[in-house]
Scaffold this motif. Structure first.
Motif, PDB file in Angstrom:
ATOM      1  N   VAL A   1      14.943   2.707 -37.868  1.00  0.00           N
ATOM      2  CA  VAL A   1      15.305   2.559 -36.458  1.00  0.00           C
ATOM      3  C   VAL A   1      16.487   1.604 -36.320  1.00  0.00           C
ATOM      4  N   HIS A   2      17.228   1.782 -35.249  1.00  0.00           N
ATOM      5  CA  HIS A   2      18.441   1.009 -34.949  1.00  0.00           C
ATOM      6  C   HIS A   2      19.588   1.357 -35.890  1.00  0.00           C
ATOM      7  N   THR A   3      19.479   2.450 -36.634  1.00  0.00           N
ATOM      8  CA  THR A   3      20.564   2.915 -37.500  1.00  0.00           C
ATOM      9  C   THR A   3      20.776   4.409 -37.257  1.00  0.00           C
ATOM     10  N   PRO A   4      21.944   4.934 -37.666  1.00  0.00           N
ATOM     11  CA  PRO A   4      22.180   6.374 -37.527  1.00  0.00           C
ATOM     12  C   PRO A   4      21.252   7.235 -38.395  1.00  0.00           C
ATOM     13  N   ASP A   5      20.497   6.609 -39.289  1.00  0.00           N
ATOM     14  CA  ASP A   5      19.533   7.346 -40.115  1.00  0.00           C
ATOM     15  C   ASP A   5      18.138   7.360 -39.509  1.00  0.00           C
ATOM     16  N   GLU A   6      17.988   6.868 -38.304  1.00  0.00           N
ATOM     17  CA  GLU A   6      16.673   6.834 -37.658  1.00  0.00           C
ATOM     18  C   GLU A   6      16.042   8.224 -37.639  1.00  0.00           C
ATOM     19  N   HIS A   7      14.773   8.308 -38.017  1.00  0.00           N
ATOM     20  CA  HIS A   7      14.072   9.586 -37.976  1.00  0.00           C
ATOM     21  C   HIS A   7      12.585   9.372 -37.715  1.00  0.00           C
ATOM     22  N   MET A   8      11.937  10.439 -37.263  1.00  0.00           N
ATOM     23  CA  MET A   8      10.549  10.374 -36.818  1.00  0.00           C
ATOM     24  C   MET A   8       9.753  11.526 -37.410  1.00  0.00           C
ATOM     25  N   SER A   9       8.536  11.215 -37.845  1.00  0.00           N
ATOM     26  CA  SER A   9       7.667  12.221 -38.452  1.00  0.00           C
ATOM     27  C   SER A   9       7.003  13.077 -37.378  1.00  0.00           C
ATOM     28  N   ILE A  10       7.188  14.383 -37.474  1.00  0.00           N
ATOM     29  CA  ILE A  10       6.595  15.327 -36.517  1.00  0.00           C
ATOM     30  C   ILE A  10       5.074  15.316 -36.624  1.00  0.00           C
TER      31      ILE A  10
END
Length: 513
Positions: free
Chosen positions: A486-495
């Motif tokens: 989070v807070h970076t362009p690589d932020e991602h979330m698990s579906i």
């Protein structure tokens, strides 16, 4: 009259066609339309279309008001643009205590250098890779859009059983919790609060750090540069960065501190002056990039280049595990600059950058592995009359938070700078008698066959401020799905994690007594 009537009908027809086309485009372009839970991801995607950086929340705030009105729900939009939406209890739950579902509507706006994106008007470009949702080249805004989406999905549902609900969505959380600070407690009925601003499934947060945002200012004294000097730039790139609370313990490089170290070492062997220095963009994100424009004698260009190459290798060796892609580049610019900082201003900037504390200050003696206190030098900017340094100070112990701020003040005095507090928010103390924690634990164990982890977090949650607003009488807990970088362009979330945490939340609401 006939002409005006026809013109009006034509205008209405054009408006209708435009609206229809807009809806069709939204349907065609929906990336998350087939992902479960359907309603949660529907609202998450709609939120992703609305620019909502901190301080630019009017659009998303109005969107939430419209949502409430469409569903015939009571809604309050306060002067700080916080939104409170209230829904009555479902049948059989009228006598159970009311519950607040809470999150914030703003997001951190970070992007890669080569990404063309205007956070004030462009929608996020979502993409799915395996079980993960990303944005293309920018932050995703799952922190904290997923809380808002879950809350909206519950309010829109006609099947979910629950006590009386209030969805509290605040503004400017990422830049100092101004929304929570401005909240009028008289607008809130409930005394049980479920915060969905955590980032690790299976972990329940019951305490958090307080924080101070410290702004240090060094006066800029400008001079006309010697015409014989060559203008060069040092660039730091390739660092991972990250959340300055959640990931401060991962040993990642801070581009601003690294630049201070480079300039301090360089000043021992080469005579130069600063033309400009910048680094980072958010005080609560570990900075990934920094630039320093320096002016050197022509005969020193090679020497500087060689020294930068040497320092790059040293830093790459030191950071080979947390930041293997670190790069330090040196370039001679084709065009010069019209001004440089005086020698005294240059020395003050370098000395402050080199000396100011950064990273972990102390570890908790009560919770193994928990960072107790830290500081992150997140932003450095060169303005017309000053150079500014913004640091995020965090601690779960109020006295230690104050002590770190005093250290910043002391170093600032040594270099002729001044320091101000841009925000100061309280910690969230552990409540040994929390009923909502017990409910969350019981439901988790029923679903998963084992107990969740109960812990604190070295980051600022709004629970601290909200607890203070309600004189410590708000029973609170924080949870959420798996979020990464989070807070970076690589932020991602698990579906899949969102699905599990959604099912968990629905079951908790059924069991609150």
């Amino acid at each position: 009259m006939k002409y005006n009537h026809a013109k009006m009908l034509l205008f209405r027809f054009i408006s209708y066609v435009n609206e229809l086309m807009e809806r069709m485009v939204k349907v065609v372009n929906r990336i998350l339309k087939d992902i479960k839970p359907l309603e949660v991801f529907k609202y998450f995607e709609e939120l992703s279309r609305i620019p909502r950086g901190s301080g630019n929340e009017r659009g998303v705030s109005n969107y939430l008001v419209s949502f409430a009105e469409q569903h015939n729900l009571e809604v309050i939009q306060d002067p700080a643009l916080n939104v409170i939406i209230k829904k009555k209890a479902t049948s059989g739950y009228e006598n159970r205590p009311s519950v607040i579902i809470q999150g914030h509507m703003d997001m951190v706006c970070e992007k890669n250098v080569d990404t063309q994106h205007d956070f004030t008007k462009d929608p996020l470009q979502l993409k799915i890779i395996d079980d993960m949702i990303y944005a293309t080249g920018t932050t995703l805004g799952a922190d904290n859009g997923i809380a808002v989406a879950m809350g909206m999905a519950i309010l829109a549902s006609k099947e979910i059983q629950h006590p009386a609900l209030e969805l509290l969505v605040t503004t400017e959380e990422e830049t100092g919790m101004a929304g929570a600070e401005a909240l009028n407690p008289n607008n809130i009925d409930g005394r049980i609060l479920i915060n969905i601003d955590s980032e690790e499934e299976g972990t329940l947060l019951v305490s958090c750090a307080g924080g101070i945002t410290a702004k240090t200012t060094i006066p800029a004294v400008w001079e006309e540069p010697d015409k014989d000097l060559v203008t060069c730039v040092i660039r730091i790139r390739g660092l991972k960065g990250g959340h300055s609370g959640m990931e401060i313990n991962k040993g990642r490089g801070n581009s601003n501190k690294l630049m201070g170290r480079i300039l301090a070492i360089l000043s021992d062997s080469v005579d130069f002056t600063l033309g400009e220095i910048t680094g980072g963009s958010k005080h609560n994100a570990i900075p990934r990039e920094a630039d320093a424009v320096i002016l050197v004698k022509s005969e020193d260009k090679v020497k500087v280049s060689e020294k930068i190459t040497e320092l790059e290798q040293i830093l790459k060796d030191e950071l080979r595990t947390p930041d293997p892609d670190l790069r330090v580049n040196f370039e001679v610019l084709s065009e010069g600059t019209s001004r440089v900082l005086s020698r005294k201003s240059t020395e003050s900037v370098i000395n402050y950058l080199y000396l100011v504390q950064d990273g972990i200050s102390s570890m908790s003696m009560d919770i193994p592995g928990l960072v107790e206190s830290s500081i992150n030098l997140g932003v450095v900017t060169t303005e017309e009359d000053r150079i500014e340094f913004i640091s995020a100070i965090r601690s779960s112990v109020n006295s230690l938070k104050r002590d770190i701020f005093t250290r910043v003040e002391t170093i600032a005095k040594l270099v002729g700078a001044t320091v101000s507090k841009e925000s100061d928010y309280p910690e969230w103390a552990y409540n040994p008698d929390s009923k909502i924690r017990n409910t969350f634990v019981e439901v988790f164990e029923k679903i998963n066959g084992h107990k969740p982890e109960i812990t604190a977090i070295h980051a600022g949650l709004e629970c601290g401020l909200l607890g203070e607003k309600f004189d410590g009488k708000m029973d609170m807990i924080s949870f959420g799905p798996n979020l990464y970088d989070v807070h970076t362009p690589d932020e991602h979330m698990s579906i899949s994690s969102v699905q599990r945490m959604w099912d968990y939340l629905v079951e908790v609401l059924k069991n609150i007594k």
